[in-house]
Design a protein around this motif. Structure first.
Motif, PDB file in Angstrom:
ATOM      1  N   ASP A 192      74.024  66.493  35.882  1.00  0.00           N
ATOM      2  CA  ASP A 192      73.097  65.359  35.806  1.00  0.00           C
ATOM      3  C   ASP A 192      71.815  65.773  36.520  1.00  0.00           C
ATOM      4  O   ASP A 192      71.800  65.947  37.736  1.00  0.00           O
ATOM      5  N   ALA A 193      70.741  65.959  35.768  1.00  0.00           N
ATOM      6  CA  ALA A 193      69.503  66.528  36.300  1.00  0.00           C
ATOM      7  C   ALA A 193      68.311  65.652  35.929  1.00  0.00           C
ATOM      8  O   ALA A 193      68.391  64.861  34.981  1.00  0.00           O
ATOM      9  N   PRO A 194      67.195  65.792  36.620  1.00  0.00           N
ATOM     10  CA  PRO A 194      66.022  64.965  36.326  1.00  0.00           C
ATOM     11  C   PRO A 194      65.306  65.349  35.040  1.00  0.00           C
ATOM     12  O   PRO A 194      64.471  64.582  34.554  1.00  0.00           O
ATOM     13  N   LEU A 195      65.618  66.519  34.496  1.00  0.00           N
ATOM     14  CA  LEU A 195      64.969  67.001  33.283  1.00  0.00           C
ATOM     15  C   LEU A 195      66.018  67.559  32.324  1.00  0.00           C
ATOM     16  O   LEU A 195      67.009  68.157  32.771  1.00  0.00           O
ATOM     17  N   PRO A 196      65.820  67.415  31.021  1.00  0.00           N
ATOM     18  CA  PRO A 196      66.702  68.088  30.059  1.00  0.00           C
ATOM     19  C   PRO A 196      66.384  69.580  30.027  1.00  0.00           C
ATOM     20  O   PRO A 196      65.200  69.955  29.935  1.00  0.00           O
ATOM     21  N   MET A 197      67.402  70.409  30.073  1.00  0.00           N
ATOM     22  CA  MET A 197      67.143  71.850  30.098  1.00  0.00           C
ATOM     23  C   MET A 197      68.382  72.645  29.717  1.00  0.00           C
ATOM     24  O   MET A 197      69.512  72.159  29.779  1.00  0.00           O
ATOM     25  N   LEU A 198      68.138  73.887  29.319  1.00  0.00           N
ATOM     26  CA  LEU A 198      69.165  74.910  29.168  1.00  0.00           C
ATOM     27  C   LEU A 198      68.904  75.975  30.225  1.00  0.00           C
ATOM     28  O   LEU A 198      67.743  76.305  30.507  1.00  0.00           O
ATOM     29  N   ALA A 199      69.961  76.521  30.792  1.00  0.00           N
ATOM     30  CA  ALA A 199      69.810  77.517  31.851  1.00  0.00           C
ATOM     31  C   ALA A 199      70.697  78.721  31.566  1.00  0.00           C
ATOM     32  O   ALA A 199      71.819  78.575  31.084  1.00  0.00           O
ATOM     33  N   VAL A 200      70.184  79.898  31.887  1.00  0.00           N
ATOM     34  CA  VAL A 200      70.904  81.148  31.667  1.00  0.00           C
ATOM     35  C   VAL A 200      70.975  81.924  32.982  1.00  0.00           C
ATOM     36  O   VAL A 200      69.985  82.023  33.708  1.00  0.00           O
ATOM     37  N   ARG A 201      72.150  82.447  33.267  1.00  0.00           N
ATOM     38  CA  ARG A 201      72.358  83.323  34.425  1.00  0.00           C
ATOM     39  C   ARG A 201      73.447  84.325  34.090  1.00  0.00           C
ATOM     40  O   ARG A 201      74.111  84.223  33.053  1.00  0.00           O
TER      41      ARG A 201
END
Length: 217
Positions: free
Chosen positions: A166-175
């Protein structure tokens, strides 16, 4: 005003989205508040403990070292006309870009992260769909593709009532995939095979016990 062109940037070949180091972005003026929201969330939430997390330590153990080493990248995708096809291209670009980001090897490489942010998106189901569609490809590359957006209900590993995505912005993240990612990979045998190929025989004992329990259940 600091000259923006002095900073490293990289552009996706499919989506043409520009990705910047968010700490370089901090050095020059920008009318877009999105990067500021992202930095505050990363510094004030991801790097801090949370009473509902269910374990000791920060919400994300990798964010603090990533910020300290200036290895945190992001691209902002403006507009609300983003569909599955475009977001998939962006995810594919991130998979290609990630290995190009410095450092490519060494002990600090594990702390690299790159995000695509969709500040105007309102249909968050697209993020879930793209993450589900692309997960196998990323895992086979030794990467993890994560989804974040306001109101994401996916539970945490240690407390079902805690919602870490649950985050303040919609996003995709890669690590990078790490040895402690095994709980995210037990849904499919192909994911576990990719995990074991990468980390065996160095799989930590807790991971071995967890894998065995899943196979026996």
């Amino acid at each position: 005003m600091t000259n923006r062109m002095a900073y490293q940037r990289i552009v996706g070949t499919r989506s043409h989205i520009e990705f910047l180091n968010i700490l370089d972005e901090e050095e020059f003026d920008s009318p877009d508040r999105t990067m500021g929201i992202l930095r505050n969330w990363a510094r004030q939430y991801l790097t801090e403990p949370h009473q509902d997390l269910g374990r000791a330590g920060p919400v994300c153990p990798f964010t603090g070292p990533s910020l300290e080493r200036r290895l945190f990248w992001a691209g902002i995708v403006q507009g609300d006309n983003i569909d599955f096809s475009l977001m998939t291209k962006i995810a594919q670009d991130m998979a290609d870009i990630f290995p190009e980001l410095s450092p490519s090897d060494g002990k600090d490489a594990i702390f690299k992260a790159i995000l695509a942010i969709f500040p105007d998106l309102t249909d968050f189901s697209i993020i879930d769909a793209v993450q589900s569609y692309g997960k196998s490809t990323f895992i086979n590359k030794g990467l993890m593709l994560g989804q974040f957006y306001p109101g994401c209900t996916r539970p945490g590993l240690w407390n079902d009532d805690f919602k870490p995505l649950d985050a303040p912005l919609p996003m995709l993240a890669v690590r990078h995939m790490v040895s402690t990612d095994y709980p995210f990979l037990t849904e499919r045998s192909e994911w576990m095979a990719a995990y074991l190929k990468r980390f065996a025989p160095t799989v930590p004992p807790p991971a071995r016990a967890y894998i065995v329990s899943k196979l026996e259940s």
